[in-house]
Write an enzyme that holds these catalytic residues in place. Sequence first.
Site, PDB file in Angstrom:
ATOM      1  N   ARG A 240       0.855  -1.177   0.000  1.00  0.00           N
ATOM      2  CA  ARG A 240       0.000   0.000   0.000  1.00  0.00           C
ATOM      3  C   ARG A 240       0.899   1.237   0.000  1.00  0.00           C
ATOM      4  O   ARG A 240       1.931   1.262   0.701  1.00  0.00           O
ATOM      5  CB  ARG A 240      -0.902   0.048   1.236  1.00  0.00           C
ATOM      6  CG  ARG A 240      -2.085  -0.914   1.199  1.00  0.00           C
ATOM      7  CD  ARG A 240      -3.142  -0.484   0.166  1.00  0.00           C
ATOM      8  NE  ARG A 240      -4.299  -1.357   0.194  1.00  0.00           N
ATOM      9  CZ  ARG A 240      -4.455  -2.477  -0.516  1.00  0.00           C
ATOM     10  NH1 ARG A 240      -3.495  -2.885  -1.347  1.00  0.00           N
ATOM     11  NH2 ARG A 240      -5.556  -3.186  -0.420  1.00  0.00           N
ATOM     12  N   GLU A 269      -3.423   7.522  -4.247  1.00  0.00           N
ATOM     13  CA  GLU A 269      -3.879   6.987  -5.545  1.00  0.00           C
ATOM     14  C   GLU A 269      -5.194   7.623  -5.954  1.00  0.00           C
ATOM     15  O   GLU A 269      -6.056   7.816  -5.093  1.00  0.00           O
ATOM     16  CB  GLU A 269      -4.052   5.469  -5.446  1.00  0.00           C
ATOM     17  CG  GLU A 269      -2.741   4.765  -5.334  1.00  0.00           C
ATOM     18  CD  GLU A 269      -2.866   3.261  -5.078  1.00  0.00           C
ATOM     19  OE1 GLU A 269      -3.931   2.687  -5.341  1.00  0.00           O
ATOM     20  OE2 GLU A 269      -1.887   2.696  -4.621  1.00  0.00           O
ATOM     21  N   HIS A 286      -1.341   0.136  -9.634  1.00  0.00           N
ATOM     22  CA  HIS A 286      -1.903  -0.815  -8.656  1.00  0.00           C
ATOM     23  C   HIS A 286      -2.456  -2.082  -9.342  1.00  0.00           C
ATOM     24  O   HIS A 286      -3.665  -2.309  -9.378  1.00  0.00           O
ATOM     25  CB  HIS A 286      -3.000  -0.132  -7.809  1.00  0.00           C
ATOM     26  CG  HIS A 286      -3.245  -0.832  -6.500  1.00  0.00           C
ATOM     27  ND1 HIS A 286      -3.615  -0.169  -5.364  1.00  0.00           N
ATOM     28  CD2 HIS A 286      -3.169  -2.149  -6.146  1.00  0.00           C
ATOM     29  CE1 HIS A 286      -3.771  -1.041  -4.360  1.00  0.00           C
ATOM     30  NE2 HIS A 286      -3.499  -2.241  -4.819  1.00  0.00           N
TER      31      HIS A 286
END
Length: 327
Positions: A240, A269, A286
């Site tokens: 993350r 993000e 991602h």
Amino acid sequence: MSRPKLFSTHVLFDEPRRRLAEHFDVEYWNGNERPPRAEVLKRVAGKDALICLLTEKIDRELLDAAGPNLRIAANVAVGYDNIDVPACTERKVAATNTPGVLDETTADFTWTLLMAVARRLIEADRLARSGAWRQWNLDQLCGTDIWGKTLGIIGFGRIGRAVARRAAGFRMRVIYNSTTRAPQEIERELNAEFMERDRVLAEADFVSLHVPLRENTRGLIGPAELSKMKRTAFLINTTRGPVVQEAALVAALEQGTIAGAALDVFEREPLISDGLRRDNVVLAPHLGSASIETRTRMAMIAVENAVALFSGKQPPTILNPEVLREK
Ligand code: GLV
């Protein structure tokens, strides 16, 4: 008897859709983009079940908007930092994630990134497809060796171990740090040596992060940690974004404190710091678990969790089983 009502914030894939249709009245968000927050709040109202992605925040506001019927929030992701689990537990809403099915796929992608940054694949592709490549040359786009180097893994759970397993073919030394040390037979099988985090940072040629995002891992890699890495080392992040202090990483790259980075996740993000747009940084949006097989399996697990709950069974990957005991 009327069937439970379920809202899914994504259309999912054919197989999970078919399974859902057997049990629920389903409303899907079928926009190409992620649904705006207001839309999620509106559509979840009065539903009995929710299937969501990591892009949706499952917090008190959403639980309020859903109302008292909601019994499950099934996340199509293993990471669940988007879900306020204690808030779900308070309201007796089961929260579930998708552990186990994406480890190998995410480990594959970690290696994809590692190899791409080490061997400068993105720069090479850009040159090859631009038409500007004129000749072979001895020192053209030389990267750094992977084989025989030291791989440092921070976070040695299922994904960290799957990454370690792949290092054997490259005859690498594997060192790791984790809150709990792995059993000896795992260390032996993976040829992995446990050490303090600072030593992993100092000795690794590739530092790969595999801790989940929690309060104690937020900002785990900051200026002090980056300064401990070798100037020739690379940072790989497929967990993350907020585990790394992005501004500190940009500074380290600008100052040459480390050699480069390969990143699948970012602090905010889908925003990516401008300072990361450099030749020695490989960027991905991602995609760690993004194979069709694995994403389908993840969606199926979310669906099976919802089906189990409404069949009076324990959802297989429930995060707060205490909600069932209290019912
Ligand atoms: C993806 O990032 C996941 O947590 O499954």
